[in-house]
Design an enzyme around this catalytic site. Structure first.
Site, PDB file in Angstrom:
ATOM      1  N   ARG A 377      -8.348  47.201  39.025  1.00  0.00           N
ATOM      2  CA  ARG A 377      -9.265  47.214  40.173  1.00  0.00           C
ATOM      3  C   ARG A 377     -10.398  46.236  39.875  1.00  0.00           C
ATOM      4  NH1 ARG A 377      -7.747  51.912  42.970  1.00  0.00           N
ATOM      5  NH2 ARG A 377      -7.118  53.662  41.650  1.00  0.00           N
ATOM      6  N   ARG A 407      -3.676  52.609  43.471  1.00  0.00           N
ATOM      7  CA  ARG A 407      -3.777  53.309  44.745  1.00  0.00           C
ATOM      8  C   ARG A 407      -5.065  52.976  45.494  1.00  0.00           C
ATOM      9  NH1 ARG A 407      -2.464  58.306  43.338  1.00  0.00           N
ATOM     10  NH2 ARG A 407      -0.358  58.251  44.161  1.00  0.00           N
ATOM     11  N   HIS A 437      -2.125  50.091  33.466  1.00  0.00           N
ATOM     12  CA  HIS A 437      -3.496  50.576  33.609  1.00  0.00           C
ATOM     13  C   HIS A 437      -4.374  50.101  32.452  1.00  0.00           C
ATOM     14  CE1 HIS A 437      -6.557  53.991  33.835  1.00  0.00           C
ATOM     15  NE2 HIS A 437      -6.552  53.532  35.060  1.00  0.00           N
ATOM     16  N   ARG A 566     -14.573  65.384  32.572  1.00  0.00           N
ATOM     17  CA  ARG A 566     -15.322  65.342  33.833  1.00  0.00           C
ATOM     18  C   ARG A 566     -14.597  66.047  34.966  1.00  0.00           C
ATOM     19  NH1 ARG A 566     -14.644  61.799  38.007  1.00  0.00           N
ATOM     20  NH2 ARG A 566     -13.426  60.434  36.676  1.00  0.00           N
TER      21      ARG A 566
END
Length: 718
Positions: A377, A407, A437, A566
């Site tokens: 990204r 996504r 990734h 988290r």
């Protein structure tokens, strides 16, 4: 004892909803500035949208396909999960709108008002009338629904107004739809007498006020805003596909038109006839319908924050100015500095700019031969993309792996891939059945007849925008063993062949899981020998069953385990004879905790790793990820102190209880908000940190200077 029991795990989907509930708690936390509370409301709403589009959409697909076996860790069927999700979500949405009312009342006290049409004064009504006539009316397209014009295919997340109109003689009634244009701002800034105040009205209220103008000769009997969420979990059937890019472009067109999975309507406008019509035509059940007590789609608060909120300095967080470490500031040749030693970067406390400048410097350096990088990204106007294009245009060998299956970033990544190819870069898309990734850059340089290799490894994306909002760790190094691993990694991605044998890194989907399991096993052995076993792991989510079972095994052996997770955590802590030596906390604060850091005491020979991967099934088995070691002793000390500060957090940390629920960590005499503390520690203003061995202990210890990370004067701005 059998550890693999359903009651020893949290359901993944319900655990995610508990995470989003913690986000909602930030809306109600009056210690947060008011506009930040509004922004957290937008985050909660946006999170919920994605959850429905992906997770709920996937479960609905399972039901439609006839899958009814309990396959998750809690042994719940898809139908059982959907029922539980609906009940919990309706409870959360009710709380969401209660929180919105609290924030709206508080905003009014600050002179910021969301007005209804009935609250407009004559000047404002005149302004809104002109605004509608000149800027809104030309964009609107009413759509009649009858035997000749069936119900249209409305795109996912679009806001619409369903209306019932009748002829002037009252003889016949008709249905019609009006889409609220997404090309126009969601709210209208109204004229006010006092420059110190702000009043706005939402666009759908403006349209509803003047909606009669769209149906000349008819009277609008009722109008009801509504919003549909559709399944966006794209099923990529890649077998036999020769062009992944074309396949994804084709599938993206379907996303906006997937099966409807949620309908939101506004409570004070509900018309049972319209609601029944929508329920039938969309084939929804009662549990799929959410009646909200306020405006639909509170994600508009993002734009409200950025356009209006920033004008109220006292209602937003004070800006934290990230800084460059002194050795990597703009006056330095980055290649020379990286050759001298490794550099650890901790964003956003430290700037992401050195990473951007390194690639920009490489793109124009005549000595640089090649740049290789993975992109998952990136930002909308990415300086990294620009630098890579420049490098390709300058004749350098540029190889970029662009992950097309990231996504909701697929469309953007397709565009970047095309631009890079046009500039002359070699663009690859990785493996068809695995997402890439990993976050890695390799720069190859020729200096005085010798090849030099420079590597950046990170826990977060190459995105200069999110680097200001997400906490992440990056490592810049020229170490030969890592450089060799990086070279082999890119060759593995771009060519054919089995996964190489690595020097120091580990990768998924093969060696990383094996390495983690071995590290936990080793910690058990060391603990049995020395009694000092300790694991601290920080990540976004934890779902991988093999790792959880191994952690339970370590807990039963007496190893002390601290997990900073988290989001989703399927592991349950505090269960007698299972996980009573495991503590799980979740920190939700101004920055999104995104870094992945793993600490193992290892018999005193402490090991620290960072990774692009969480302890999730998808990261361990379905993605290409990298786990890399931190070997510099000062960097290890820094990360240990940061972990200690997080474990000592008693302001924004929530602790998981035995039943899987969370509560705020109890406050002691000393308060610790870890993100603020880490900011002060990184810029040199915090000289005392909690004991890493017992971070909840009252005694804090002095720490060595962080001069290796900070500027000489220790000032990063306020």
């Amino acid at each position: 004892m059998i550890l693999d029991q359903p009651e020893h795990f949290n359901n993944r989907e319900l655990s995610w909803l508990k995470f989003n509930e913690r986000v909602l708690e930030e809306v109600r936390d009056t210690r947060n500035p008011l506009m930040e509370r509004l922004k957290f409301l937008a985050i909660f709403s946006s999170n919920l949208d994605e959850f429905f589009m992906v997770r709920v959409g996937g479960l609905k697909d399972d039901v439609l396909a006839g899958f009814n076996k309990p396959e998750n860790k809690q042994q719940m069927t898809p139908k059982q999960q959907l029922k539980a999700i609906s009940a919990k979500t309706k409870e959360l949405v009710a709380s969401e709108y209660e929180a919105f009312k609290e924030v709206r009342i508080a905003l009014e006290q600050e002179g910021i008002r969301f007005l209804q049409p009935r609250q407009l004064n004559p000047d404002q009504l005149s302004y809104v009338s002109s605004f509608f006539r000149e800027k809104v009316f030309p964009v609107l397209t009413p759509v009649a629904i009858d035997a000749y014009r069936p119900f249209p295919m409305l795109s996912s997340k679009s806001l619409n107004i369903a209306t019932i109109v009748e002829a002037e003689d009252g003889a016949r009634r008709h249905l019609a739809l009006v889409q609220v244009p997404s090309v126009l701002p969601r709210f209208v800034d109204l004229p006010v007498d006092d420059e110190e105040t702000t009043s706005v009205i939402l666009l759908e209220d403006v349209i509803s006020l003047f909606i009669d103008a769209l149906f000349k000769g008819f009277r609008v009997v009722s109008s009801m805003p509504f919003r549909i969420t559709r399944n966006a979990d794209l099923p990529f059937h890649e077998e036999g596909t020769h062009d992944l890019l074309k396949l994804i472009e084709k599938e993206l067109k379907k996303r906006r038109w997937g099966v409807a999975i949620r309908l939101e309507v506004q409570e004070n406008t509900v018309n049972e006839e319209l609601l029944s019509m929508l329920r039938d035509v969309l084939d929804l059940q009662e549990r799929d319908i959410f009646t909200v007590d306020g405006p639909i789609d509170l994600t508009f608060a993002f734009s409200f924050y950025s356009q209006i909120g920033v004008e109220y300095d006292h209602l937003i967080y004070q800006s934290i100015i990230s800084f460059d470490p002194p050795d990597l500031d703009q006056t330095k040749n980055l290649f020379n500095e990286i050759l001298k030693k490794d550099h650890l970067l901790h964003h956003p406390y430290q700037s992401f700019d050195p990473v951007v400048r390194l690639i920009a410097q490489a793109s124009n350096d005549p000595s640089v031969l090649a740049i290789k990088q993975t992109l998952y990204r990136v930002s909308g106007d990415s300086p990294i993309i620009k630098a890579l294009k420049t490098a390709a245009e300058n004749g350098k060998q540029v190889t970029v792996l662009v992950e097309l299956k990231a996504r909701f970033d697929e469309e953007k990544n397709i565009e970047w891939a095309k631009q890079l190819e046009k500039a002359g870069a070699h663009v690859i898309y990785g493996y068809s059945d695995l997402k890439t990734h990993s976050k890695i850059t390799l720069i190859v340089r020729m200096n005085e007849g010798r090849i030099q290799r420079f590597v950046h490894l990170g826990t977060g994306n190459y995105n200069d925008s999110t680097a200001k909002l997400y906490t992440d760790i990056g490592l810049l190094t020229a170490k030969e063993e890592i450089a060799e691993d990086a070279t082999n990694f890119f060759n593995w991605l771009s060519g054919y062949g089995e996964q190489p044998d690595w020097n120091v890194i580990h990768t998924s989907p093969n060696s990383m899981l094996t390495r983690f399991l071995a590290l936990i096993d080793e910690e058990i052995k060391f603990h049995k020998k020395n009694g000092d076993g300790r694991i601290v792991a920080k990540m976004n989510s934890l779902t991988e069953k093999e790792i959880m079972l191994k952690l339970y095994e370590a807990s039963r052996a007496g190893v002390k385990i601290d997990l900073i997770v988290r989001g989703v955590c399927c592991l349950r802590s505090g269960i007698k004879d299972v996980s009573e030596n495991i503590r799980v906390i979740s920190i939700i604060d101004r920055y999104l905790e995104h870094s992945r850091v793993f600490y193992f005491h290892h018999g005193g020979d402490e090991l620290i790793y960072c990774s692009s991967a969480d302890w999730m099934t998808r990261n361990m088995r379905k993605r290409i990820e990298i786990l890399f070691p931190i070997t510099d002793e000062s960097h290890k000390a820094y990360l240990k102190n940061c972990l200690a500060l997080m474990l000592a957090d008693n302001v924004k940390a929530r602790e998981q209880l035995e039943d899987g629920t969370y509560r705020y960590v109890e406050k002691g005499k000393r308060t610790c908000e870890s993100q603020i503390a880490i900011q002060h520690y990184t810029n040199g203003r915090l000289r005392m940190v909690p004991s890493f061995d017992d971070p909840l202990d009252k005694k804090w210890t002095s720490v060595a200077s962080t001069e290796h990370l900070i500027s000489k004067n220790g000032n990063s701005g306020k």
